[in-house]
Design an enzyme around this catalytic site. Structure first.
Site, short mmCIF file in Angstrom:
data_model
loop_
_atom_site.label_atom_id
_atom_site.label_comp_id
_atom_site.label_asym_id
_atom_site.label_seq_id
_atom_site.Cartn_x
_atom_site.Cartn_y
_atom_site.Cartn_z
N GLY A 173 38.34 -0.49 -17.27
CA GLY A 173 37.29 -1.10 -18.09
C GLY A 173 37.70 -2.47 -18.55
O GLY A 173 38.62 -3.09 -18.02
N ASN A 174 36.99 -2.97 -19.56
CA ASN A 174 37.30 -4.28 -20.11
C ASN A 174 36.98 -4.30 -21.60
O ASN A 174 36.53 -3.30 -22.16
CB ASN A 174 36.54 -5.38 -19.35
CG ASN A 174 35.04 -5.15 -19.34
OD1 ASN A 174 34.40 -5.10 -20.39
ND2 ASN A 174 34.49 -4.98 -18.15
N ARG A 175 37.17 -5.44 -22.24
CA ARG A 175 37.08 -5.54 -23.69
C ARG A 175 35.69 -5.92 -24.20
O ARG A 175 35.52 -6.17 -25.39
CB ARG A 175 38.09 -6.58 -24.20
CG ARG A 175 39.55 -6.18 -24.00
CD ARG A 175 40.46 -7.35 -24.32
NE ARG A 175 40.16 -7.93 -25.62
CZ ARG A 175 40.54 -9.15 -26.00
NH1 ARG A 175 41.21 -9.91 -25.15
NH2 ARG A 175 40.24 -9.60 -27.19
N ALA A 181 29.71 -7.44 -18.84
CA ALA A 181 31.02 -7.66 -18.20
C ALA A 181 31.20 -6.54 -17.17
O ALA A 181 31.64 -5.44 -17.50
CB ALA A 181 32.12 -7.62 -19.24
#
Length: 414
Positions: free
Chosen positions: A206-208, A274
């Site tokens: 995943g990402n932030r 994102a």
């Protein structure tokens, strides 16, 4: 900032307490002006304790100070929440029969009205006409949320959450003008949040991304009259924006399918999510454990490029040629080039009409309430968006989208 919070006499009056606290915690000087009916729902002492200022409803209290004139003259922002059908009618009619309506007649600052009433009242021709009147005078009337109302009723007319009202009110103070209804009749698709690519039943890539920028874009577009579909990945427990249809997705493939489905009849698609560039080539059916059988590496495969695919779909006629496509780029510079160098290359590679560029890292863009960046156009234009809240950046991006829609000055590739 000197803020007046007006409170109408509806069951949603209790939510105004959270709104008042948001302003006071922001360091604003708050005067609460309830109607007499509002005091049937929330006591005067509560409003005084939260604001730190005396609370009055009539024009004959503290006459030497002339509060029915002075409060409006000194205000830098007025927010009325909740605004009942009766209160909206009195404001539209120019009544001045209590302290709140008199204050609104003297106010020359941004005014935000947040309606709350049953669906039948909200949709009644009289209310529709009163709202149109207020908007024609420069008042920002927030579109209400849909959901549970008093009793068993559900539908449009629910007061938006206090945090959303506060964000829109602060946006108005930053813009210093009302939100125009320039997207009425338009359909806008916005993506937000991060995608998660499963590795096993426990882990994912995943990402932030918090989703805050995408949600701000959806909120602003909806409040400017658009019919908005928000395709949301994983977010920081954000409440659904008022008057917005929310579609939940998990993976990049889910988002790709949802975007293609909803973009078919969209006037604009704003890709603020994102999206993961890669996913594991295979997903383990049980948790990958430490030990002798643990893998030395995880093989990845590239996800489809949703933005580039959308541009290609427009070129091939699968979506309307007139659809405006906006991409987002979270970039960092390195020894080979700065943020704008990479952004310009990405705009050329993707083929979208507008590209919003954010420099990321060191507390920038991700997981914060503020943002900064640039807006690049396919026509070679470049403009700094300036620092500010994510709502303000969203407003500036929507300004650009409406400009492109109004003059048709986008690439229409192919």
């Amino acid at each position: 900032m000197r803020v007046v919070v007006g409170v109408g006499g509806g069951i949603a009056a209790y939510k105004s307490c959270s709104l008042i606290r948001s302003f006071t915690e922001n360091g604003d000087h708050v005067r609460v002006i309830p109607t007499e009916s509002a005091l049937e729902f929330v006591g005067r002492a509560t409003f005084e304790a939260l604001s730190g200022n005396p609370v009055h409803t009539g024009v004959f209290t503290d006459v030497p100070e002339v509060p029915h004139v002075r409060l409006g003259q000194e205000a830098e922002l007025v927010v009325v929440a909740p605004a009942t059908a009766d209160l909206i009618a009195r404001i539209a009619g120019g009544r001045a029969d209590d302290l709140l309506t008199a204050t609104l007649l003297t106010a020359r600052c941004p005014v935000v009205v947040a309606p709350a009433m049953h669906t039948e009242m909200w949709e009644h021709p009289a209310t529709v006409a009163n709202v149109a009147t207020l908007r024609s005078r420069g008042v920002t009337v927030i579109e209400p949320a849909s959901g549970r109302l008093t009793g068993r009723d559900t539908g449009a007319g629910r007061l938006p959450e206090p945090g959303e009202i506060h964000a829109l009110a602060m946006l108005l103070s930053e813009r210093a003008d009302a939100l125009p209804q320039d997207l009425t009749g338009r359909s806008v698709v916005v993506t937000a949040g991060g995608t998660r690519e499963p590795l096993d039943p426990v882990r994912f890539l995943g990402n932030r991304s918090s989703g805050k920028q995408g949600y701000a874009l959806a909120r602003v577009a909806a409040q400017r009259g658009a019919r908005v579909t928000l395709i949301a990945g994983f977010t920081a427990d954000l409440p659904d924006p008022a008057a917005v249809e929310v579609v939940r997705v998990r993976t990049a493939a889910d988002m790709q399918e949802a975007v293609r489905r909803h973009a078919v009849d969209a006037d604009a698609v704003v890709m603020a999510a994102a999206v993961a560039d890669f996913r594991p080539s295979s997903v383990a059916t049980s948790k990958i454990k430490k030990g002798a059988n643990e893998p030395d590496s995880i093989a990845l495969v590239r996800n489809d490029d949703i933005l580039a695919g959308l541009v290609e779909a427009r070129r091939d006629g699968e979506i309307e040629k007139s659809t405006v496509i906006v991409g987002f780029a979270a970039e960092t510079g390195d020894e080979h080039g700065d943020v704008l160098t990479y952004a310009r290359a990405k705009l050329h590679r993707k083929g979208c009409d507008l590209l919003v560029v954010n420099a990321v890292g060191d507390g920038k863009a991700f997981e914060v309430d503020h943002n900064d960046g640039w807006l690049l156009g396919a026509d070679g234009s470049e403009a700094a968006l300036g620092a500010g809240s994510k709502a303000l950046l969203a407003s500036r991006v929507v300004d650009a989208v409406t400009s492109v829609l109004s003059d048709g000055s986008h690439s229409n590739l192919g």
